[in-house]
Structures are given as structure tokens and as C-alpha cells.
Design an enzyme around this catalytic site. Structure first.
Site, PDB file in Angstrom:
ATOM      1  N   LYS A  68       0.816  -1.220   0.000  1.00  0.00           N
ATOM      2  CA  LYS A  68       0.000   0.000   0.000  1.00  0.00           C
ATOM      3  C   LYS A  68       0.851   1.271   0.000  1.00  0.00           C
ATOM      4  CE  LYS A  68      -1.549  -1.311   4.154  1.00  0.00           C
ATOM      5  NZ  LYS A  68      -0.427  -2.139   4.698  1.00  0.00           N
TER       6      LYS A  68
ATOM      7  N   THR B 343      -9.962  -0.418   4.594  1.00  0.00           N
ATOM      8  CA  THR B 343      -8.515  -0.396   4.384  1.00  0.00           C
ATOM      9  C   THR B 343      -7.737  -0.624   5.679  1.00  0.00           C
ATOM     10  OG1 THR B 343      -8.281   1.980   4.766  1.00  0.00           O
ATOM     11  CG2 THR B 343      -8.776   1.297   2.506  1.00  0.00           C
ATOM     12  N   CYS B 344      -6.441  -0.887   5.497  1.00  0.00           N
ATOM     13  CA  CYS B 344      -5.497  -1.071   6.627  1.00  0.00           C
ATOM     14  C   CYS B 344      -5.049   0.279   7.164  1.00  0.00           C
ATOM     15  CB  CYS B 344      -4.259  -1.808   6.153  1.00  0.00           C
ATOM     16  SG  CYS B 344      -4.523  -3.517   5.764  1.00  0.00           S
ATOM     17  N   ASP B 345      -5.929   1.246   7.213  1.00  0.00           N
ATOM     18  CA  ASP B 345      -5.554   2.596   7.596  1.00  0.00           C
ATOM     19  C   ASP B 345      -6.365   2.966   8.827  1.00  0.00           C
ATOM     20  OD1 ASP B 345      -4.599   5.428   5.807  1.00  0.00           O
ATOM     21  OD2 ASP B 345      -5.846   5.599   7.586  1.00  0.00           O
ATOM     22  N   ASN B 386      -4.694   0.738  -1.063  1.00  0.00           N
ATOM     23  CA  ASN B 386      -4.888  -0.621  -0.538  1.00  0.00           C
ATOM     24  C   ASN B 386      -5.332  -1.608  -1.617  1.00  0.00           C
ATOM     25  OD1 ASN B 386      -5.373  -1.190   2.859  1.00  0.00           O
ATOM     26  ND2 ASN B 386      -4.626   0.760   2.123  1.00  0.00           N
TER      27      ASN B 386
END
Lengths: 402, 402
Positions: A68, B343-345, B386
């Protein structure tokens, strides 16, 4: 207001002369080819060097590049050729990695939020390593990716991070014990524990929290006869923005010490998920000054760039990431500015609280380069907000140019 | 914490039964065609009705649709066919409008931040109306779009707006007088004054500030023998989110009264730049629940959707815009949730401070529709953050379906 000169000498930064060389090489490329701005240029030679530096600093850790951070196909291909593993967030990133030469065994599905059909698709493609932090997700993995390795993400203190994660991800060590025991019952491999101490982590001692929590989970599982084998150190290694970060060696040293303290001779397998550290300092974002205006409110000029929050600089939200700047007028006398992006959006202001000084001679048409902008820029670009095209990426190879 | 039930009855909203019909029609389309989620569906019949409602409410105002709100080609074509004008932010939006049947005379270049070559390009394509708020930009317009009409944006109080603009745009009335005098000297047409009272403005009396400021500029110019003719009322008209907004008629009434008060019989030409009001209530964003998990921290479940901050819901930043929700389990008992994206956020959390209640039966695979999501969603999507594709838009025509 932090006093940060945008014209700060970059040579005192962590990666020192090497990083400075990258910036110069990219500048040469930009000056020679004069591409449309804004654009991001990534030096693949620098990506290779950053990867190798981490490999040397933590020789026992399996490096899973966090795709990402910069999903440019050339970046992924470069890392795959070096034998890197990959931390992916979605089926889209799995497809990207496989297309660029990564093997399915090198892929870690690192998103705790996944649809069952996405898990099944990953499994069909050969991915066998999944993160989890909830029972619902674990059941989906057991159902759609039977027999896979799973690691459980624990929530740890994010203090010291420029962009902390809040409470979205991770569970308590107690829950992790429960989930990994359950994983074993479900026929999965309870492989280990992960944590994330927050992105752009400026305190190398922060990993201590996560490693201690991992040990707690290992102990809890041992009581039930379950033996995990892996600790995933997550991301957080920094790139070089205006606030200096300690050198990579300091991070490695703190991590090694914490592993010794908590695991002693029974060292687990290690994973690490760098994003910024690999690609941040390898990129320069070239922009053009659209306009310089006097402000009605104070003595600061407003400098509007052709890049902003919505076409590459998402991480200026809350002024979390403060890029170092280089302009085509460096050397001239400087004064304070507010920096803003090109859209009709009031939130598209990059820095108004952080102090930036830029040359008084700066005017429309001049160049401003954002240094160390290789991570978390192009991939955040909006498709067309305000009719502005997404930020393009140019990849060069400094070794071939040299 | 604001107490907002996500299952609030929508019939008490501004556009009442009409809007409710739009939502039902779009739901029918979604249920029948079951497209991949997430996706945005826009009903062009509703776009037409919203445009006509504004035309009726403010018959003297030339409507310039703010293309940035939703640049779907079908939306632009629908409005062009009705004779709408367009407020554009960039050459990209000019190209879009021209390709969809708009004439160059219908286009207002409404961004104060423009490169000289973009002004020249607009002029070459026939655009003759430009906003400005600085001398640097004005000189560029005089050079690259000689003889054009210009209007000057003044900065007014944004109180009451859910997404205020800060100080990025606009100048003082005194500066506006100076700039429009200068415009006349430079051979431009000092056409008028614009202001923007902030997006999703819930207080209809807010326009009073701008209209009074415009009058001040008109008076200042009259002293120097310059006669502007136009007031641009900007944007700010609301869509129907969880906080109720007054009906459109209230806005029109306040605007008319302020015009009477400050301009009396010497009514200027009027422009208005609606975005949300035209397209917000015309859209529904369908999402799928990825996962529902218990939280470690409190009694709220976490509901993860397949849409978030980076693929359509940028306006949930700071929880500024709170969408009304409809789920496939409505009617079941509800409890509090945190809503988050896929997302990985860590920042990809939609609502954790605003209270949302969703059915206790909700689980992965269920549908959640975000109502009135037609504005400022798809156009903000990231290209691939992502590895997640941008939000697609489906346009339907409720009149043809009926």
C-alpha cells in the site's frame, strides 16, 4: 508553531549522503526530461538499497513490503527480484504482486477486514498466511482458507507515531490467546502474533511494547499446549521528513534488545512490514507553483502548488507528515508561507500551522520538489476530484543511469 | 455524542415524499441488478427535478452546476440538456462539460487557483467568465484571457456550514474593489462579486453576509465609476443527511429578502453554484458489511463496510457529513456501532463520535445503503489505495423506468 526551515540541509538526515545522492539523481532526471507536473519519480536503485539496509540491520527478519505504501508495478517487481515477501491489503494487491513475479508463498494477507470470497480467492491463488483479530474473521479464514497459517494482531500503544492507528485494529493479548487456541481447534496453524506501533514511529523503543505483548500471548498459549512460532514486528520504520528520525541501526538495536529480554534464546521467527522505510526516501514529488498571493489575514504569503490533499498529499491531513522541500529559488532570502493545493476545497491546505519558509522571490511557474515523497502519495490520489488527474509515477533506475 | 438513529424515518426530510421515491427506485434497481459493491447509483430523473426545483425557487438566478460534486458524464449531459450553466475547477472539467454538450458560454471557471496556460486553454475553448481573488491571478487572466468577464470572490463568515472553507479563498471587500478597478484598467469586464458561505450550510440566513459584502463592493466601485452587474451566490445549499436542513424555499426567501434589503430595485444579475442540492439526494451508495466484531474497549460493535474514507466517503473526515443509512435488517432491534472502512488505515473510520445504531442481527454479507450520497463521493475516490478500486457510478433514469 514548529520552526522548520523548508530549506534545511538534508545531509544531516538518517540515510545521509546516500539519500542526498538519490535526490540529486532524481533532480537530474526531472531537469533533463521536464515531465508534466505534478509527478512522482521513484529511484528503483534506492528502493533496492533501502531493502538491503533493512536486511543487513535485521538479518533474521523476513521482510514483507507493505504494498500500500507504493504499489507501482516497477517497485513491486524490483522487490520481488530481491526475494522480498509482501504484506497485502486486498485481492487487488495480491494480483499485482503475482503479476510482478512474487510467489503466492511470499504473500501475507495483512488486512483484518476481508470478505469471505476475498479470503477464498487468496487461498485459491496459493496464499497461506493471514492476519486476524476477531472471531468472525477467524471463522471465515477457517472456512475459506482451511489449514492456513494465521497470526493475531494485538493492539499496542502508538505513542511516538506521527500517524497513530487508534483502536481500529488489534485485540488484547487475552483475546489473542483465545483466538489462536480457537484457530488450532479449527484446523488452522496458530502461527504467531503481530502488532503495529504506528506509522512513521520516531521512538525506536516503541517496539518493546509489542514484543512484550507477543511474549504474553506466547505464554498464554503455552499454558494450553499451543506453540506459536512467529512475531510480526509490523510497520512504523520512518522515512526522512522535516523531523529527524533516528538511524535504522537504532531501531534494529532496540528490537534485538527487546527480543533478547522477552524471548531470550527461544527466538521466534520474525516478520517485518516496512513501507516508508523502503520507498519513502526513494521518491521525489515535483510540483509547480501555480500562484503566490499575499494573505488578507497575516504576513504570510500563500503559495499554491499544483499538488494537494487530493492528488497525492493525503498525509498532510492534520499536518501529520511534513515533507522537506527544495525549490528552484533556493539560496534567495526566505519568509513564512502557507502552503495549499490546487482544488476548490477549503481543506486542501497543506501547511498552515507548521512553519515553512520559502524564498521571497518564489512565483508562479517555479518548481517546488517534495523530498522523500515515495510512500503514501500516488496511491492515495483521487480519480479526478476537481477534474484533476491522479498523480503519475515515473520509475528510474539510478544504477543504470550511473 | 449526537443521538442519531441510523434508521430515522426519511419522510420528514426537506424533499419529503419525492426524495423517498428516489431512494425506493434506486433500491429496486439495486435489488434487481445486484451489482458488485460498493457502488453509487444516481437517478437522473431526480437530478432533473432538483435542478427544476431550484429554478422555480430562484427564477432569476443562472444556475451553474458545481461539476466537482459529481462529474459523472451522464449527470453533466442531463443538466446541459436542461440549459444549465457549469461551475468548473480545472481544464479537465471544461473538457468534460464540452464533451457532454455544454457550450463554452455556459461555463464559469470558478477556481481562483489557475496556471496561466490553463487560463489560456479555457479562453481558447471559448470560456469567457473567470473568478479571481488576487492580483497575481488577475494579471494572468488579463494576459491569457483578454477581455473576459471576471468576478471577485470575497471571504465571508462560514458559520453554520458543516464543511467551512477556512481562509483559503476570497479577499476583503476593500481588496475586491481594488482588484475589480484593476480589472477594468486591464481591459477586463469587472462583472461582479462572488462569495461562498460554506458547503452544506444549514442556516438560510447565512447568505445575508455575502450579499451585504457584495453590496459593499458595488458601492466601493461606484465611487470610482466602475459598475459591476452580477452577484454570485456560490454554493452551500444542502442535501439530506442525518441533521435536518430547512426546505429549499426557506433559502430562497432569505436570499430574496437580503437582495431586497441590500440592492432594492437595482437588482443585480444572479448566479448560483449548487452541487449537493442538485445531485446529493439523487444518489444511493450501496455497500456490503464485511465484518461485525465486538470491541475490546466499549459495548459498541464495530461494523466494517466495503466502502470507506478512501473509496468514496472522504466527507466523513472529522465526521462532517453524516449519511442516513438503510440496511437489509431494518426493523430488527438496534444497538450502537462504530462504522469503519475496509482499508489497513487507522484513519479509515467513518463514525466513532457520532452515534449510529444498527440492527443487532447485522452480519457480514448484509447490505447497508448510504442515502443522499450522490455528491462528493465517487469523485473523491482514490485510484487504488490498498488495492481497492475506485467507487463506480451507475446512472439510471427514474422517468424512463417508471
Amino acid at each position: 508553531m514548529t520552526d522548520l526551515s523548508a530549506t534545511t540541509d538534508v545531509t544531516d538526515r538518517p540515510s545521509g549522503a546516500a539519500e542526498s545522492g538519490v535526490q540529486d539523481r532524481i533532480r537530474d532526471y526531472l531537469d533533463r526530461t521536464a515531465p508534466e507536473t505534478p509527478c512522482l519519480v521513484v529511484d528503483l536503485a534506492a528502493v533496492r538499497r533501502n531493502y538491503q539496509a533493512l536486511r543487513s540491520a535485521l538479518p533474521d527478519a523476513r521482510i514483507c513490503y507493505a504494498v500500500k505504501a507504493n504499489p507501482a508495478p516497477e517497485v513491486v517487481a524490483t522487490l520481488a527480484a530481491l526475494g522480498s515477501s509482501f504484506d497485502v491489503a486486498s485481492p487487488g494487491e495480491i494480483d499485482l504482486c503475482l503479476a510482478q513475479g512474487a510467489s503466492p508463498e511470499s504473500i501475507s494477507y495483512g488486512n483484518t477486514i476481508k470478505k469471505p470470497r476475498d479470503i477464498a480467492r487468496a487461498h485459491r491463488l496459493g496464499v497461506r498466511l493471514f492476519v486476524t483479530d476477531s472471531e468472525a474473521d477467524l471463522l471465515n479464514i477457517a472456512e475459506s482458507a482451511p489449514g492456513s497459517q494465521v497470526f493475531c494482531r494485538v493492539l499496542v500503544d502508538n505513542k511516538g507515531s506521527r500517524t497513530p492507528f487508534g483502536r481500529k485494529f488489534g485485540c488484547t493479548p487475552q483475546t489473542a490467546v483465545r483466538l489462536l487456541r480457537r484457530a488450532a481447534e479449527l484446523g488452522l496453524d496458530p502461527y504467531g502474533v503481530s502488532f503495529h506501533i504506528g506509522s512513521q514511529q520516531l521512538d525506536p523503543s516503541a517496539w518493546e511494547h509489542g514484543i512484550r505483548a507477543a511474549r504474553e500471548v506466547f505464554d498464554g498459549l503455552a499454558e494450553h499446549g499451543v506453540t506459536p512460532r512467529m512475531v510480526n514486528l509490523g510497520g512504523g520504520l520512518p522515512a526522512s521528513y522535516t523531523e529527524s528520525a533516528p538511524p535504522l541501526g537504532d531501531y534494529a538495536e532496540h528490537i534485538e534488545r527487546a527480543l533478547d529480554r522477552h524471548f531470550g534464546a527461544r527466538r521466534p521467527e520474525l516478520l517485518i512490514e516496512p513501507g516508508r522505510q523502503v520507498v519513502g526516501d526513494a521518491g521525489v514529488l515535483r510540483t509547480e507553483v501555480v500562484l503566490v498571493t499575499a494573505s488578507a489575514g497575516d504576513d504570510r504569503r500563500w503559495v499554491y502548488l499544483d499538488v494537494g490533499r487530493y492528488n497525492g498529499l493525503a498525509e498532510t491531513e492534520g499536518e501529520a507528515i511534513t515533507y522537506r522541500l527544495r525549490t528552484s529559488r533556493d539560496g534567495d532570502e526566505c519568509g513564512p508561507v502557507v502552503l495549499a493545493g490546487p482544488t476548490c476545497d477549503g481543506d486542501d491546505v497543506l501547511y498552515q500551522h507548521t512553519r515553512y519558509d520559502l524564498p521571497l522571490t518564489l512565483r508562479g511557474g517555479d518548481r517546488v520538489d517534495l523530498l522523500s515523497a515515495g510512500a503514501y502519495t500516488a496511491s492515495y490520489s483521487s480519480v479526478c476530484f476537481n477534474g484533476i488527474a491522479p498523480l503519475p509515477t515515473h520509475c528510474i533506475d539510478g544504477d543504470e543511469l550511473a
